[in-house]
Design a protein around this motif. Structure first.
Motif, mmCIF file in Angstrom:
data_model
loop_
_atom_site.group_PDB
_atom_site.id
_atom_site.type_symbol
_atom_site.label_atom_id
_atom_site.label_comp_id
_atom_site.label_asym_id
_atom_site.label_seq_id
_atom_site.Cartn_x
_atom_site.Cartn_y
_atom_site.Cartn_z
ATOM 1 N N SER A 87 0.831 -1.203 0.000
ATOM 2 C CA SER A 87 0.000 0.000 0.000
ATOM 3 C C SER A 87 0.865 1.252 0.000
ATOM 4 O O SER A 87 0.573 2.235 -0.672
ATOM 5 N N HIS A 88 1.937 1.173 0.770
ATOM 6 C CA HIS A 88 2.836 2.316 0.828
ATOM 7 C C HIS A 88 3.421 2.609 -0.542
ATOM 8 O O HIS A 88 3.533 3.766 -0.963
ATOM 9 N N LEU A 89 3.766 1.527 -1.212
ATOM 10 C CA LEU A 89 4.330 1.647 -2.541
ATOM 11 C C LEU A 89 3.350 2.335 -3.489
ATOM 12 O O LEU A 89 3.672 3.332 -4.152
ATOM 13 N N VAL A 90 2.132 1.791 -3.509
ATOM 14 C CA VAL A 90 1.092 2.381 -4.369
ATOM 15 C C VAL A 90 0.854 3.823 -3.974
ATOM 16 O O VAL A 90 0.828 4.741 -4.813
ATOM 17 N N HIS A 91 0.690 4.057 -2.666
ATOM 18 C CA HIS A 91 0.384 5.390 -2.154
ATOM 19 C C HIS A 91 1.460 6.387 -2.587
ATOM 20 O O HIS A 91 1.149 7.468 -3.081
ATOM 21 N N GLY A 92 2.715 5.996 -2.429
ATOM 22 C CA GLY A 92 3.820 6.894 -2.756
ATOM 23 C C GLY A 92 3.896 7.205 -4.238
ATOM 24 O O GLY A 92 3.992 8.363 -4.640
ATOM 25 N N ILE A 93 3.824 6.148 -5.052
ATOM 26 C CA ILE A 93 3.951 6.356 -6.501
ATOM 27 C C ILE A 93 2.805 7.220 -7.019
ATOM 28 O O ILE A 93 3.011 8.232 -7.702
ATOM 29 N N ILE A 94 1.574 6.815 -6.656
ATOM 30 C CA ILE A 94 0.409 7.556 -7.147
ATOM 31 C C ILE A 94 0.467 9.003 -6.671
ATOM 32 O O ILE A 94 0.173 9.936 -7.423
ATOM 33 N N ALA A 95 0.856 9.193 -5.420
ATOM 34 C CA ALA A 95 0.881 10.553 -4.878
ATOM 35 C C ALA A 95 1.801 11.440 -5.701
ATOM 36 O O ALA A 95 1.436 12.551 -6.081
ATOM 37 N N VAL A 96 2.980 10.930 -5.995
ATOM 38 C CA VAL A 96 3.943 11.745 -6.733
ATOM 39 C C VAL A 96 3.415 12.055 -8.139
ATOM 40 O O VAL A 96 3.469 13.204 -8.600
ATOM 41 N N VAL A 97 2.844 11.047 -8.790
ATOM 42 C CA VAL A 97 2.315 11.270 -10.141
ATOM 43 C C VAL A 97 1.129 12.247 -10.097
ATOM 44 O O VAL A 97 1.005 13.165 -10.913
ATOM 45 N N PHE A 98 0.253 12.038 -9.100
ATOM 46 C CA PHE A 98 -0.944 12.880 -8.933
ATOM 47 C C PHE A 98 -0.521 14.340 -8.726
ATOM 48 O O PHE A 98 -1.059 15.264 -9.352
ATOM 49 N N ILE A 99 0.465 14.540 -7.871
ATOM 50 C CA ILE A 99 0.919 15.907 -7.582
ATOM 51 C C ILE A 99 1.533 16.538 -8.836
ATOM 52 O O ILE A 99 1.250 17.687 -9.179
ATOM 53 N N ALA A 100 2.341 15.734 -9.533
ATOM 54 C CA ALA A 100 2.954 16.263 -10.756
ATOM 55 C C ALA A 100 1.870 16.678 -11.754
ATOM 56 O O ALA A 100 1.935 17.751 -12.354
ATOM 57 N N ALA A 101 0.842 15.826 -11.894
ATOM 58 C CA ALA A 101 -0.235 16.157 -12.835
ATOM 59 C C ALA A 101 -0.986 17.395 -12.380
ATOM 60 O O ALA A 101 -1.426 18.209 -13.194
ATOM 61 N N SER A 102 -1.133 17.533 -11.066
ATOM 62 C CA SER A 102 -1.884 18.692 -10.560
ATOM 63 C C SER A 102 -1.169 19.997 -10.904
ATOM 64 O O SER A 102 -1.818 21.024 -11.064
ATOM 65 N N PHE A 103 0.174 19.942 -11.015
ATOM 66 C CA PHE A 103 0.881 21.168 -11.405
ATOM 67 C C PHE A 103 0.348 21.679 -12.736
ATOM 68 O O PHE A 103 0.143 22.875 -12.928
ATOM 69 N N GLY A 104 0.145 20.748 -13.655
ATOM 70 C CA GLY A 104 -0.376 21.137 -14.962
ATOM 71 C C GLY A 104 -1.761 21.756 -14.840
ATOM 72 O O GLY A 104 -2.040 22.797 -15.434
ATOM 73 N N HIS A 105 -2.610 21.118 -14.056
ATOM 74 C CA HIS A 105 -3.981 21.598 -13.868
ATOM 75 C C HIS A 105 -3.972 22.992 -13.244
ATOM 76 O O HIS A 105 -4.675 23.900 -13.702
ATOM 77 N N ILE A 106 -3.144 23.139 -12.217
ATOM 78 C CA ILE A 106 -3.104 24.432 -11.524
ATOM 79 C C ILE A 106 -2.560 25.512 -12.458
ATOM 80 O O ILE A 106 -3.089 26.620 -12.523
ATOM 81 N N TYR A 107 -1.542 25.150 -13.226
ATOM 82 C CA TYR A 107 -0.943 26.143 -14.111
ATOM 83 C C TYR A 107 -1.952 26.632 -15.156
ATOM 84 O O TYR A 107 -2.175 27.832 -15.308
ATOM 85 N N ILE A 108 -2.577 25.681 -15.831
ATOM 86 C CA ILE A 108 -3.447 26.091 -16.939
ATOM 87 C C ILE A 108 -4.718 26.755 -16.407
ATOM 88 O O ILE A 108 -5.333 27.573 -17.078
ATOM 89 N N GLY A 109 -5.063 26.427 -15.156
ATOM 90 C CA GLY A 109 -6.269 27.032 -14.583
ATOM 91 C C GLY A 109 -6.038 28.434 -14.063
ATOM 92 O O GLY A 109 -6.990 29.177 -13.820
ATOM 93 N N THR A 110 -4.776 28.814 -13.872
ATOM 94 C CA THR A 110 -4.545 30.143 -13.293
ATOM 95 C C THR A 110 -3.628 30.974 -14.183
ATOM 96 O O THR A 110 -4.083 31.708 -15.037
ATOM 97 N N LEU A 111 -2.335 30.786 -13.990
ATOM 98 C CA LEU A 111 -1.362 31.608 -14.694
ATOM 99 C C LEU A 111 -1.369 31.363 -16.203
ATOM 100 O O LEU A 111 -1.208 32.284 -17.002
ATOM 101 N N GLY A 112 -1.588 30.105 -16.577
ATOM 102 C CA GLY A 112 -1.390 29.733 -17.965
ATOM 103 C C GLY A 112 -2.449 30.238 -18.932
ATOM 104 O O GLY A 112 -2.220 30.310 -20.123
ATOM 105 N N MET A 113 -3.643 30.543 -18.425
ATOM 106 C CA MET A 113 -4.704 30.913 -19.352
ATOM 107 C C MET A 113 -5.548 32.045 -18.798
ATOM 108 O O MET A 113 -6.087 31.940 -17.699
#
Lengths: 434, 363, 213
Positions: free
Chosen positions: B272-298
């Motif tokens: 579970s830790h493995l899944v939790h860690g990997i997904i968390a990092v990917v999820f956070i990285a993807a959220s950067f894109g969402h946050i960027y395009i939702g605010t500064l980017g557009m």
């Protein structure tokens, strides 16, 4: 004599507003957490979506004054130069929220989680606005007519006695006028006299059948109290005094409040507090009296009205007046197909014309818009006959029904009963059934 | 006569010494008994490698017996723990870090290269209602939780490397303790936030053919015109489904970790830790894109989630099909508050919002 | 050192300000007085007051559907906060050692976790609604936001100090509690006490009219 203020003087308003805040209002304002739930109970908000019509926002001037002058935090803020006093602009802006978008129906007061009686606060804020002259011209006119002529619609004794004459001819009965020592003194509202004189006939016939000792006073026949609506205790006191003087002069034991909402609030609940003493008589609502007569077996009906019908609870009689059961008991005598509307009883939605809105031309369009909630209630019930016990509700709703092209008929409880009255033994008169 | 007592004394002393020796031997030997029993049962070869193999039994079978009742209490050395530790320190931490920093770098590069995506026609000043207040509340609720859990989670993952130099060991100990409590206490709300997001934003987020056309044009990110899009475009739909899938995975693994009282094995916990860690990092990285395009980017995007209204030119440029629908419904150039009003209107079907017109060319 | 200050002088000062402040607020309200009602009552006002004080804790009928969100979040927050405040183990220890001299059984751990989640989720949802909903934007004052955030910070620092392993975290929680207590009497948080008055007054008026409010 009390006067209607027509000149703007906001400083006077601030002074009056300051003194309106009693322990009740101070506790209400202390308790309010700004949850906004009152909006969801107010037809002016639900039908327009306009956030300005949130009930607690309507008393914002009062809240600001209270906070600034009557709380530690506000006084401190003021000392350090924060915040601002109420201005002329505030009065001008809040006139609409105080008068045009509140019928004093008190639905918000029933849902507030901390129990604030917001309708009471708006009523008290109106004291300040009426003293400052920030009132709708329609209400000013009605109040003036009430003070000068004796009725907000300008109905004179002459007009009433003409209607009484009609009623006497139609019923073949004598309507007692200025009878010293009669048990009951009956009041009418101008709406009834002008628009629904059948109420006078109905009362005459029922009282005759039940053997009620009653009279009409030529000095005080008007039940409607414009002072309550414009929010001037002074005017309200003068109008109530006329009734009290007449009733006590005639030595009546009871005064009957007619089928009119605010009239009941004015004479039954506010009156003694306005004149500063208990009455020497008791006030009963016509529905209470009829229910009493029913219990005593003095009100006997025959035949049934087979139509599917429903009952519109007038706010001031039911929610703010406590007369919820009598109309239902009475309707059950003659209407086997009586059906309740959703939210009926003490949580019923206002017709949109209370609190002086029916006399306020500026609020006409808004009044029609907010009727949409009544429209939905009616559609959900699926009936085409609505019974009510307030001439003001009735005329406001009749107008709105016409606007929305709805084929709904409105009648009064008293009339409906009179139509099914069992003829007195020895009389040949027959009740007419529709 | 005098000799006897001395001899007797000596004998008594010797007897006492023998007893003491026996007792000592007993005390020393008893602990070896289980060992002896095991040996007698033939499980213990002369080769100690076998002992160690069993001690770090890979299958976590009960190779040993113990009085202590509990999950895997009979496992002497847990290999999984070491494997997990190695993975965390040698793979998750460095590669996760590359991913997060790399994403930030890419976004920065994109910003420098493309700049802020402007509303081409400029602002019209006409408002089109987009998200209801309930939708916005749930969005920010989930977003707030996401940031809180993300930050505390990253402190737990990277704190040793990043924060100890900044705060010192004592400062980091406090921060880590607080982060761990916050992360574990707030964590269980996250699944509800995900469910709420699914309920609030699920409608209109199914992929359609036109979304793939949108992907082929990369949504106009690199210039050119964006392809047709309805209420949501392909990118938004992808983010929605990422949120749902990652959200479920991270919630399930997180709950397993947060409440280790249901007989979870160490293997399950490590997994579970493995899944939790990997997904968390990917999820956070993807959220950067969402946050960027939702605010500064557009330009003009963020207001859909703050006020709930967007500029009509923004709507026309980025969600042309939806915009046409709104135009038809007379929902362009409305007063603020219109959203709350419309909901109360009986004659307009509010629920119809957000549905791309079924008659558009996608079929 | 810092913890000693926060749990010592600052704590006592906050308690005094809290209690005196509440007393002042009640005086401010009650001193304004209520005129006796001269109208003949239909039923007893006192009974009405008592009924309304209790009954307004339950959801009223007759809301439109727009109120559901707020009602759910409101209950979540208040129930959660109540359990946290009075049934979290460290709070009971504190009450026993510092205030009352006796304690009671703490809620089981899972109840605590559930309560904390309810309270946090409820508070955040209510505040977000305050920022997002047009009605809430119209009627919210600075005080509403300050009170919400202070309460959040108190709950948040409490949550951070949950392990009870670091004095610094405990001091942070106590500090925020002290700030909240000092702010309390001068804010809308007073509703936690004055609701008895407001519900009581309305209940009495409506009771005299024979309406169950």
């Amino acid at each position: 004599m009390a006067k209607v203020v027509t000149e703007h003087d906001y400083a006077r308003g601030v002074e009056v507003l300051r003194n309106q805040i009693d322990a009740k209002i101070a506790s209400y304002l202390s308790s309010c957490v700004g949850c906004g739930l009152c909006a969801e109970a107010c037809l002016f908000y639900t039908e327009t979506g306009d956030a300005r019509y949130t009930p607690i926002y309507k008393v914002e001037p009062m809240r600001r004054l209270w906070h600034r002058e009557q709380t530690v935090a506000g006084k401190l803020a003021k000392a350090f130069g924060f915040g601002s006093d109420l201005t002329e602009a505030d009065f001008a802006e809040w006139q609409e929220m105080t008068y045009d978008s509140c019928t004093l129906c008190g639905r918000c007061s029933m849902v507030c989680p901390v129990g604030n009686d917001i309708a009471y606060m708006i009523r008290k804020q109106r004291e300040a606005f009426s003293a400052a002259g920030y009132t709708p011209p329609g209400l000013q006119g009605a109040s003036k007519r009430a003070l000068e002529i004796g009725s907000p619609m300008g109905v004179t004794w002459k007009a009433l006695s003409a209607q009484i004459g009609h009623a006497e001819r139609a019923t073949g009965l004598t309507i007692p006028v200025d009878v010293q020592g009669a048990e009951y003194m009956t009041l009418f509202s101008s709406m009834e006299i002008m628009n629904f004189p059948e109420y006078i006939e109905a009362v005459a016939r029922i009282f005759d059948a039940a053997g009620v000792s009653w009279t009409v006073s030529s000095k005080a026949f008007e039940a409607t109290n414009s002072g309550i609506q414009i929010g001037s205790s002074e005017i309200a006191r003068e109008l109530v005094s006329r009734v009290v003087d007449a009733a006590e002069g005639l030595g009546c034991k009871y005064v009957i409040s007619p089928e009119c909402g605010h009239a009941y609030t004015a004479i039954r609940w506010d009156g003694p507090n306005l004149i500063g003493r208990p009455y020497e008589f008791e006030v009963v609502h016509i529905l209470e009296l009829l229910d009493q007569l029913r219990l005593q077996g003095r009100l006997e009906t025959e035949g049934f009205d087979e139509r599917k019908l429903t009952f519109h609870d007038p706010c001031q009689i039911v929610r703010r007046g406590g007369v919820e059961e009598p109309p239902r008991n009475l309707l059950n005598m003659v209407a086997p197909n009586f059906e309740e509307m959703p939210d009926h009883g003490k949580m019923n939605w206002c017709c949109g014309g209370g609190g002086g809105l029916s006399a306020n031309e500026e609020a006409h369009d808004l009044r029609t818009t907010v009727f949409k909630v009544k429209k939905r209630q009616l559609e959900a019930t699926g009936v085409n006959t609505m019974i009510t016990a307030c001439a003001n509700c009735r005329i406001v709703m009749e107008e709105a029904l016409e606007h929305y092209e709805m084929p709904v008929v409105i009648e009064g409880v008293t009339e409906l009963l009179a139509a099914h009255l069992k003829p007195k033994a020895g009389k040949t008169e027959k009740a007419t059934t529709e | 006569m005098t000799h006897l007592p001395t001899e007797e004394k000596r004998q008594r002393y010797r007897r006492g010494l023998r007893w003491a020796m026996a007792l000592l031997a007993f005390v020393l030997i008893v602990p070896l008994i289980p060992y002896g029993i095991v040996a007698a049962e033939g499980q213990l070869g002369s080769n100690t490698a076998d002992i160690w193999r069993d001690a770090r039994n890979k299958d976590q079978r009960d190779a040993f017996r113990t009085q202590i009742q509990g999950i895997e209490t009979a496992v002497l050395i847990n290999n999984r723990g070491e494997q997990w530790r190695t993975f965390r320190e040698k793979q998750l931490v460095p590669y996760g870090g590359y991913l997060l920093l790399g994403t930030l770098g890419l976004i920065t590069a994109f910003f420098l290269f493309r700049g802020r995506i402007k509303i081409e026609g400029g602002r019209s000043g006409k408002l089109v209602p987009r998200f209801s207040s309930n939708q916005r509340v749930m969005h920010w609720f989930a977003a707030g939780l996401f940031v809180l859990l993300g930050v505390t989670g990253l402190i737990l993952l990277y704190g040793r490397y990043v924060l100890i130099p900044l705060l010192g060991p004592e400062g980091f100990a406090i921060t880590a303790s607080a982060s761990k409590e916050v992360h574990n206490l707030f964590g269980p709300i996250f699944p509800f936030a995900i469910i709420a997001l699914m309920l609030m934003f699920g409608r209109g987020n199914m992929f359609r053919l036109l979304d793939f056309k949108w992907f082929l044009k990369a949504g106009g990110l690199f210039g050119g015109h964006a392809a047709d899009s309805g209420y949501y475009n392909g990118g938004q739909k992808s983010w929605f489904w990422m949120t749902v899938l990652f959200g479920i995975a991270i919630s399930v693994s997180g709950l397993i970790l947060d409440f280790p009282v249901f007989g979870q094995t160490r293997e399950l916990m490590a997994g579970s830790h493995l899944v939790h860690g990997i997904i968390a990092v990917v999820f956070i990285a993807a959220s950067f894109g969402h946050i960027y395009i939702g605010t500064l980017g557009m330009e003009g995007a963020v207001e859909s989630m703050t006020s709930g209204y967007v500029d009509s030119n923004w709507a026309a440029e980025h969600h042309n099909l939806w915009y046409q629908e709104m135009e038809k419904a007379g929902m362009v150039d409305v007063e603020p508050n219109a959203l709350e009003e419309v909901k109360r209107h009986d004659d307009i079907d509010f629920k119809g919002f957000g549905q791309p017109n079924p008659q558009t060319k996608e079929g | 050192m810092f913890l000693e200050f926060v749990e010592g002088p600052l704590w006592y000062a906050s308690v005094v300000i809290f209690l005196v402040g509440i007393a002042i607020r009640f005086y401010e309200i009650l001193a304004r007085g209520v005129k006796p009602d001269l109208a003949v009552p239909r039923t007893d006002g006192t009974a009405g007051a008592l009924r309304t004080i209790v009954s307004r804790s339950w959801t009223a009928k007759g809301f439109s559907s727009g109120a559901v969100f707020h009602l759910v979040a409101g209950y979540m927050f208040h129930i959660g906060l109540f359990v946290l405040l009075f049934f979290a183990a460290p709070h009971i220890v504190f009450i026993e050692e510092r205030i009352l001299g006796f304690g009671w059984t703490a809620a089981p751990h899972w109840v605590f976790i559930a309560a904390a989640n309810l309270a946090f989720a409820g508070l955040i949802l209510l505040w977000l609604r305050r920022v997002m909903h047009p009605v809430m934007r119209k009627i919210s004052t600075f005080d509403d936001h300050a009170a919400a955030w202070l309460t959040f910070i108190v709950m948040f620092t409490g949550c951070m100090a949950l392990l009870e392993g670091h004095d610094g975290l405990r001091a942070l929680h106590m500090l925020s509690v002290c700030v909240l207590m000092i702010y309390f009497p001068f804010s809308r948080l007073m509703h936690a006490f004055t609701f008895v008055l407001s519900r009581g007054y309305t209940g009495a008026v409506m009771g005299r009219k024979g309406v169950q409010a």
